[in-house]
Enzyme design. Structure first.
Site, PDB file in Angstrom:
ATOM      1  N   SER A   1     -11.079  -8.904   1.588  1.00  0.00           N
ATOM      2  CA  SER A   1     -11.459 -10.322   1.597  1.00  0.00           C
ATOM      3  C   SER A   1     -10.867 -11.127   2.743  1.00  0.00           C
ATOM      4  CB  SER A   1     -11.096 -10.956   0.254  1.00  0.00           C
ATOM      5  OG  SER A   1     -11.928 -10.419  -0.737  1.00  0.00           O
TER       6      SER A   1
ATOM      7  N   SER B   1       0.854  -1.192   0.000  1.00  0.00           N
ATOM      8  CA  SER B   1       0.000   0.000   0.000  1.00  0.00           C
ATOM      9  C   SER B   1       0.893   1.246   0.000  1.00  0.00           C
ATOM     10  CB  SER B   1      -0.875   0.000   1.256  1.00  0.00           C
ATOM     11  OG  SER B   1      -0.050   0.148   2.400  1.00  0.00           O
TER      12      SER B   1
ATOM     13  N   GLU C   1     -10.584   0.062 -10.323  1.00  0.00           N
ATOM     14  CA  GLU C   1     -11.700  -0.241  -9.405  1.00  0.00           C
ATOM     15  C   GLU C   1     -12.932   0.538  -9.817  1.00  0.00           C
ATOM     16  OE1 GLU C   1     -11.144  -0.678  -5.216  1.00  0.00           O
ATOM     17  OE2 GLU C   1     -13.100   0.222  -4.737  1.00  0.00           O
TER      18      GLU C   1
ATOM     19  N   ASP D   1      -6.644   3.186  -8.207  1.00  0.00           N
ATOM     20  CA  ASP D   1      -7.967   3.209  -7.582  1.00  0.00           C
ATOM     21  C   ASP D   1      -8.612   4.572  -7.817  1.00  0.00           C
ATOM     22  OD1 ASP D   1     -10.228   3.179  -6.101  1.00  0.00           O
ATOM     23  OD2 ASP D   1      -9.279   2.582  -4.206  1.00  0.00           O
TER      24      ASP D   1
ATOM     25  N   ASP E   1      -0.806  -1.583  -4.183  1.00  0.00           N
ATOM     26  CA  ASP E   1      -2.188  -1.667  -3.704  1.00  0.00           C
ATOM     27  C   ASP E   1      -2.755  -0.242  -3.585  1.00  0.00           C
ATOM     28  OD1 ASP E   1      -4.458  -2.882  -2.630  1.00  0.00           O
ATOM     29  OD2 ASP E   1      -3.652  -2.959  -0.583  1.00  0.00           O
TER      30      ASP E   1
HETATM   31  P1  13P Z   1      -8.703  -6.850   4.284  1.00  0.00           P
HETATM   32  O1  13P Z   1      -8.693  -5.666   5.202  1.00  0.00           O
HETATM   33  O2  13P Z   1     -10.042  -7.531   4.317  1.00  0.00           O
HETATM   34  O3  13P Z   1      -7.609  -7.779   4.534  1.00  0.00           O
HETATM   35  O4  13P Z   1      -8.539  -6.299   2.784  1.00  0.00           O
HETATM   36  C1  13P Z   1      -7.285  -5.958   2.290  1.00  0.00           C
HETATM   37  C2  13P Z   1      -7.360  -5.238   0.992  1.00  0.00           C
HETATM   38  O5  13P Z   1      -8.369  -5.169   0.326  1.00  0.00           O
HETATM   39  C3  13P Z   1      -6.120  -4.592   0.531  1.00  0.00           C
HETATM   40  O6  13P Z   1      -6.313  -3.873  -0.662  1.00  0.00           O
HETATM   41  O1  G3H Z   2      -5.860  -1.220   1.561  1.00  0.00           O
HETATM   42  C1  G3H Z   2      -5.852  -1.791   2.634  1.00  0.00           C
HETATM   43  C2  G3H Z   2      -4.720  -2.560   3.127  1.00  0.00           C
HETATM   44  O2  G3H Z   2      -5.116  -3.283   4.254  1.00  0.00           O
HETATM   45  C3  G3H Z   2      -3.518  -1.696   3.404  1.00  0.00           C
HETATM   46  O3  G3H Z   2      -3.653  -0.995   4.573  1.00  0.00           O
HETATM   47  O4  G3H Z   2      -2.924   1.343   4.087  1.00  0.00           O
HETATM   48  O5  G3H Z   2      -2.849   0.419   6.421  1.00  0.00           O
HETATM   49  O6  G3H Z   2      -1.214  -0.359   4.697  1.00  0.00           O
HETATM   50  P1  G3H Z   2      -2.586   0.168   4.977  1.00  0.00           P
HETATM   51 ZN    ZN Z   3      -8.214  -2.991  -0.872  1.00  0.00          ZN
END
Ligand code: 13P
Ligand code: G3H
Ligand code: ZN
Length: 354
Positions: A234, A50, A142, A105, A83
């Protein structure tokens, strides 16, 4: 093995009808847990970072960790994915640091709080897709905003997510709009909204179809049978992990995640990438709490991190087995990014939307 792209991996997953978990990384132990699990069952795997992870570990550290993991586990196909990229700069800088795939996103504006217009999402996602494909990297878009169908709100745990209450139609991806979106943006994978949200507090009860809209996924898949679908939020938030955390001094109110059986149902309907972070966090935290409680004199971080890493490895292995990812690693030989770029340029990787 060289890193593999998301597109190559998900094309293979579609051909052989399996799903691929995408686990989040922030540190070395999470990387080791994921790769040990994948190697132990001959599975390809997606590791994703992320924006928070990138600022926590730093791009140089992340890049080197991924290279080290690829070197340590040469037989395990590994895709490195951004991510929730919030803008072009995040996505392009990820590619510059060796990521083979990015998520743009555009369901939210760049502040990751304001739900974006459809036109905004189309424009920014198409732009990132065009640029990433020039260098062979893959793109996930997305459509629809993640959030609870029970409350109309997104989880706030990870510091991102739509603010305020959202209407039902914003929280469920529209199948016809999905067709238009994929056609125009040429994304390699499409994240959809179906009532899941990030974090541990997804559902106040075991989810039924009214709050976890698996039929929405089936409707999207019917219109887009050749598009790789992505389920965010998920984590299954297993009861046993809640219990371990609470037994050893935690204070997590009772909550429910996405049952693994529902994800398996999604995989039968075109879901190819399954995002899991919270479960990994909980697996590790349970062991930290246990060690801290049972051995209060312990101060060697490794004594905390070893069982935590083992617990995360076990969780990752379970998902790789349940999603059918196991057994597919040896079948994949990474296609170089330059070759992927040529395939995008000659149109052979255009999304088939009918
Ligand atoms: P969770 O919080 O359900 O693990 O989802 C993680 C996610 O979607 C990261 O992009
Ligand atoms: O997008 C959601 C993931 O759980 C990442 O979380 O932004 O705290 O690293 P984070
Ligand atoms: Zn996510």
């Amino acid at each position: 093995m060289a890193l593999i792209t998301l597109r190559q991996l998900l094309d293979h997953a579609a051909e052989y009808s399996y799903g691929v978990p995408a686990f989040n990384i922030n540190n070395m132990e999470q990387g080791l847990a994921i790769m040990r699990a994948a190697a132990s069952v001959d599975a390809p795997v997606i590791i994703q970072a992320s924006r928070g992870a990138r600022s926590y570990a730093g791009d140089i550290m992340l890049r080197n960790m991924i290279q080290a993991l690829a070197e340590m586990f040469p037989d395990t196909p590994l895709c490195m994915h951004q991510d929730h990229g919030n803008d072009e700069a995040t996505c392009l800088s990820a590619i510059r640091h060796g990521f083979t795939s990015v998520m743009m996103d555009g369901s939210l504006e760049a502040d990751m709080k304001t739900p974006a217009s459809y036109d905004y999402n189309l424009t920014i996602t198409e732009r990132v897709s065009r640029m990433a494909h020039w260098v062979g990297a893959s793109v996930e878009g997305e459509l629809g905003v993640l959030g609870s169908l029970e409350t109309g709100e997104a989880a706030k745990e990870d510091g991102s997510g739509a603010e305020g209450k959202l209407e039902m139609d914003a929280l469920l991806t529209d199948p016809d709009q999905a067709v238009d979106f994929v056609q125009k943006t040429k994304v390699d994978a499409l994240a959809i909204a179906c009532g899941t949200s990030h974090g541990a507090y997804k559902f106040s009860r075991k989810p039924t179809g009214d709050i976890l809209a698996m039929d929405q996924i089936e409707a999207i898949h019917a219109k887009l049978p050749n598009t790789h679908l992505v389920m965010h939020g998920s984590s299954s938030v297993p009861q046993e992990l809640q219990d371990i955390i609470n037994e050893f001094g935690g204070d997590m109110p009772q909550t429910y995640g996405v049952p693994v059986a529902e994800i398996e149902r999604g995989i039968r309907s075109g879901v190819r990438k399954v995002n899991i972070d919270t479960d990994c966090r909980m697996a590790m935290t349970g062991q930290f709490r246990k060690m801290a409680t049972q051995s209060p004199s312990q101060f060697d971080p490794r004594k905390f991190l070893i069982p935590a890493t083992d617990a995360m490895e076990a969780l990752c292995k379970d998902r790789l087995e349940r999603f059918g990812t196991a057994g597919n690693g040896a079948k994949l030989k990474a296609i170089p990014l330059d070759d992927m770029a040529k395939r995008y340029a000659d149109g052979s990787l255009d999304p088939a939307t009918s």
